[in-house]
Design a protein around this motif. Structure first.
Motif, mmCIF file in Angstrom:
data_model
loop_
_atom_site.group_PDB
_atom_site.id
_atom_site.type_symbol
_atom_site.label_atom_id
_atom_site.label_comp_id
_atom_site.label_asym_id
_atom_site.label_seq_id
_atom_site.Cartn_x
_atom_site.Cartn_y
_atom_site.Cartn_z
ATOM 1 N N UNK A 166 4.600 -1.299 4.392
ATOM 2 C CA UNK A 166 5.377 -2.012 3.334
ATOM 3 C C UNK A 166 5.451 -3.494 3.380
ATOM 4 N N UNK A 167 5.305 -4.049 2.378
ATOM 5 C CA UNK A 167 4.937 -5.344 2.023
ATOM 6 C C UNK A 167 6.248 -6.167 1.274
ATOM 7 N N UNK A 168 6.870 -7.162 1.544
ATOM 8 C CA UNK A 168 7.874 -7.793 1.031
ATOM 9 C C UNK A 168 7.099 -8.946 0.205
ATOM 10 N N UNK A 169 7.005 -8.674 -1.004
ATOM 11 C CA UNK A 169 6.507 -9.814 -1.866
ATOM 12 C C UNK A 169 7.729 -10.740 -2.578
ATOM 13 N N UNK B 36 -0.390 -0.943 -9.173
ATOM 14 C CA UNK B 36 0.076 0.338 -8.756
ATOM 15 C C UNK B 36 -0.533 1.685 -8.906
ATOM 16 N N UNK B 37 -0.651 2.500 -7.918
ATOM 17 C CA UNK B 37 -1.456 3.577 -8.302
ATOM 18 C C UNK B 37 -2.802 3.577 -7.902
ATOM 19 N N UNK B 38 -3.302 2.387 -7.610
ATOM 20 C CA UNK B 38 -4.732 2.147 -7.484
ATOM 21 C C UNK B 38 -4.759 1.814 -5.860
ATOM 22 N N UNK B 39 -6.273 1.454 -5.507
ATOM 23 C CA UNK B 39 -6.592 0.835 -4.286
ATOM 24 C C UNK B 39 -5.860 -0.576 -4.020
ATOM 25 N N UNK B 40 -5.223 -0.578 -2.830
ATOM 26 C CA UNK B 40 -4.371 -1.615 -2.409
ATOM 27 C C UNK B 40 -5.369 -3.119 -2.620
ATOM 28 N N UNK B 41 -6.590 -2.782 -2.082
ATOM 29 C CA UNK B 41 -7.489 -3.934 -2.021
ATOM 30 C C UNK B 41 -7.843 -4.383 -3.597
ATOM 31 N N UNK B 42 -7.689 -3.668 -4.578
ATOM 32 C CA UNK B 42 -7.833 -4.067 -5.872
ATOM 33 C C UNK B 42 -6.454 -4.591 -6.470
ATOM 34 N N UNK B 43 -5.402 -4.442 -5.773
ATOM 35 C CA UNK B 43 -4.237 -4.938 -6.574
ATOM 36 C C UNK B 43 -3.902 -6.402 -6.213
ATOM 37 N N UNK B 44 -2.815 -7.120 -7.233
ATOM 38 C CA UNK B 44 -2.630 -8.286 -6.840
ATOM 39 C C UNK B 44 -1.116 -8.397 -6.131
ATOM 40 N N UNK B 45 -1.013 -9.409 -5.244
ATOM 41 C CA UNK B 45 0.220 -9.729 -4.670
ATOM 42 C C UNK B 45 0.365 -10.993 -5.195
ATOM 43 N N UNK C 263 -4.369 4.120 1.435
ATOM 44 C CA UNK C 263 -4.816 2.847 0.952
ATOM 45 C C UNK C 263 -4.278 2.766 -0.602
ATOM 46 N N UNK C 264 -3.412 3.609 -1.219
ATOM 47 C CA UNK C 264 -2.700 3.723 -2.594
ATOM 48 C C UNK C 264 -1.712 2.627 -2.580
ATOM 49 N N UNK C 265 -1.707 1.792 -3.357
ATOM 50 C CA UNK C 265 -0.421 0.986 -3.442
ATOM 51 C C UNK C 265 0.458 1.280 -4.635
ATOM 52 N N UNK C 266 1.719 1.227 -4.387
ATOM 53 C CA UNK C 266 3.120 1.591 -5.238
ATOM 54 C C UNK C 266 3.945 0.465 -5.047
ATOM 55 N N UNK C 267 5.007 0.583 -6.079
ATOM 56 C CA UNK C 267 6.172 -0.385 -5.859
ATOM 57 C C UNK C 267 7.109 0.741 -5.273
ATOM 58 N N UNK C 268 7.782 0.313 -4.157
ATOM 59 C CA UNK C 268 8.960 0.874 -3.434
ATOM 60 C C UNK C 268 10.176 0.449 -3.974
ATOM 61 N N UNK C 269 10.292 -0.610 -4.231
ATOM 62 C CA UNK C 269 11.717 -1.324 -4.505
ATOM 63 C C UNK C 269 11.526 -2.405 -5.316
ATOM 64 N N UNK C 270 12.348 -2.779 -6.271
ATOM 65 C CA UNK C 270 12.326 -3.768 -7.190
ATOM 66 C C UNK C 270 11.494 -3.831 -8.715
ATOM 67 N N UNK D 118 4.367 -0.574 -1.365
ATOM 68 C CA UNK D 118 4.195 0.498 -0.163
ATOM 69 C C UNK D 118 2.692 0.711 -0.500
ATOM 70 N N UNK D 119 1.900 0.668 0.930
ATOM 71 C CA UNK D 119 0.387 1.055 0.875
ATOM 72 C C UNK D 119 0.414 2.162 1.712
ATOM 73 N N UNK D 120 0.082 3.334 0.983
ATOM 74 C CA UNK D 120 0.123 4.853 1.816
ATOM 75 C C UNK D 120 -1.126 4.826 2.778
ATOM 76 N N UNK D 121 -1.097 5.926 3.435
ATOM 77 C CA UNK D 121 -2.383 6.034 4.407
ATOM 78 C C UNK D 121 -3.623 6.128 3.771
#
Length: 444
Positions: free
Chosen positions: A63-66, A39-48, A79-86, A74-77
């Motif tokens: 928005x990605x349901x994991x 979270x807070x970094x490039x989505x390509x470096x995140x784990x799902x 390319x930064x990923x955060x947690x929207x819910x959960x 949530x990945x913004x335009x």
């Protein structure tokens, strides 16, 4: 010098007209390792962990349901990923709280409306809504019987139409939910649905259903009488190794199970085949082609190349529905649950017109986008004019669809832009409420 400029411009035109319109695939989120981080970094470096559903809004967010991580990312335009819910912990701890402090239970479906609200279906037999302020509420509780037909249902696939009506599928049925009322049964069991695994709507409010899993698949249109009309499929598909589908004519062809469907602005339909791990495109004439993936080959490779030469992993499980999404620019996204990733297919099929009639060092297309000088050295002027008549988001992307520059520009105005990027082919687009207008240019 003048002759040299003319030669360079001519070569540029040849290069652009010869550039392949193949759709380019890339990894959009997830580093292909199993986890929940980044979270807070490039989505390509995140784990799902196990992405199962995906949706796109009108502001460029994905928005990605994991499901396995019990959250929606949530990945913004940018390319930064955060947690929207959960919170990463399965459960239910109430409503009217910040969505990223609320517990979800194995969310498998996600959808967006045009107002920016996000809807989540989870295994607690609920549909949760996250509003534009980030507050979560429950809008549907599947354990409550409203009209005698709804009891203990969990939404496997959901979508929202332009009017704000929400549709969700469960087993052999589809329900329609008006946020001001209660869910009603739209398509009942026994009417031809085997398993609605993908739902989407068009601008007129028509509902399209990707139906079937395993070794069968159909696409249906739900018309104004709430009946099913077969658009694709219906034929025998044979064994898994017999091909990606049995006929180029979609109606009557045999397909291998679907896990998602989207429509583009031209009316083309794209559906994900789980058993053969491909994405099929059906054009407005009803003809099919393999849009992404190598038939019956599962994996994660081919980034930076044509989507139909890449190896992808669209596998079926009881949890993998709504696996496709499309953004306002026509780019397509899909989940790879087994690869712990989300892939993006960047569309480069816009009509481009390069003219030397304005000057020796400008390009302009028929949609009113002007950029000069070309080739560009990273310091260029951009002008937007008629037929664009409103504020436009001007975006420059590379051949992988990655944004390198973006500005807001009013019609009939010019702005100098500066960006650092390596030499090569780039795309300048003006995105408005009426669509996307694109030209190619060379960065030297």
């Amino acid at each position: 010098m003048k002759n040299l400029i003319q030669i360079c411009l001519a070569l540029s035109c040849i290069f652009l007209s010869g550039y392949s319109d193949a759709q380019i695939i890339s990894t959009y989120a997830g580093d292909t390792t199993n986890g929940y981080s980044g979270d807070g970094f490039a989505a390509t470096n995140a784990q799902l962990k196990q992405p199962t559903g995906i949706a796109a809004d009108w502001n460029g967010n994905i928005f990605i349901a994991d499901m396995a991580a019990n959250c929606v990312r949530k990945v913004d335009k940018h390319g930064i990923i955060t947690t929207l819910a959960g919170t990463g912990v399965a459960g239910y701890n109430g409503d009217s709280i910040a969505a990223n402090t609320a517990q979800l239970s194995s969310p498998r479906a996600v959808a967006c409306d045009r107002f920016g609200n996000v809807y989540i279906g989870d295994d607690f037999e609920k549909i949760r809504k996250v509003d534009t302020n980030g507050i979560i509420t429950t809008i549907y509780d599947g354990a409550i019987v409203y009209d005698g037909s709804i009891d203990n249902l969990y939404p496997q696939t959901i979508t929202v139409d332009w009017a704000g009506n929400l549709y969700f599928g469960y087993n052999y049925t589809i329900y329609k939910y008006n946020p001001t009322g209660h869910p009603t049964l739209l398509i009942a069991a026994g009417t031809g649905l085997q398993c609605p695994s993908g739902l989407t709507t068009d601008s007129l409010g028509h509902l399209y259903v990707a139906n079937g899993t395993g070794n069968s698949g159909e696409v249906f249109l739900v018309d104004g009488t709430d009946s099913l009309t077969l658009l694709a499929g219906g034929g025998s598909c044979g064994s898994r190794g017999s091909g990606c589908y049995t006929s180029a004519v979609g109606l009557g062809a045999g397909f291998f199970g679907f896990t998602g469907i989207v429509l583009d602005d031209s009316g083309n339909k794209y559906f994900a085949q789980c058993t053969s791990s491909t994405i099929v495109k059906m054009d407005t004439a009803g003809l099919c082609s393999t849009f992404a993936g190598m038939c019956n080959t599962f994996g994660h490779s081919g980034d930076g190349g044509p989507a139909n030469a890449a190896i992808i992993s669209i596998g079926f499980s009881a949890n993998n529905y709504n696996s496709l999404a499309i953004d306002r620019e026509g780019n397509i996204y899909f989940v790879e649950a087994s690869a712990h990733a989300v892939r993006k297919i960047t569309m480069h099929n816009d009509t481009t017109h390069v003219s030397t009639s304005i000057s020796e060092s400008k390009i302009r297309n028929e949609y009113g986008i002007e950029l000069y000088p070309v080739p560009c050295d990273g310091n260029c002027d951009v002008n937007v004019s008629s037929p664009i008549t409103e504020m436009a988001e001007v975006v420059i992307t590379n051949s992988l669809g990655q944004r390198v520059k973006e500005i807001d520009l009013a019609t009939n105005s010019t702005q100098n832009i500066h960006f650092n990027a390596p030499s090569g082919i780039y795309f300048i687009s003006a995105v408005t409420s009426n669509g996307k207008y694109t030209s190619k240019f060379i960065m030297q």
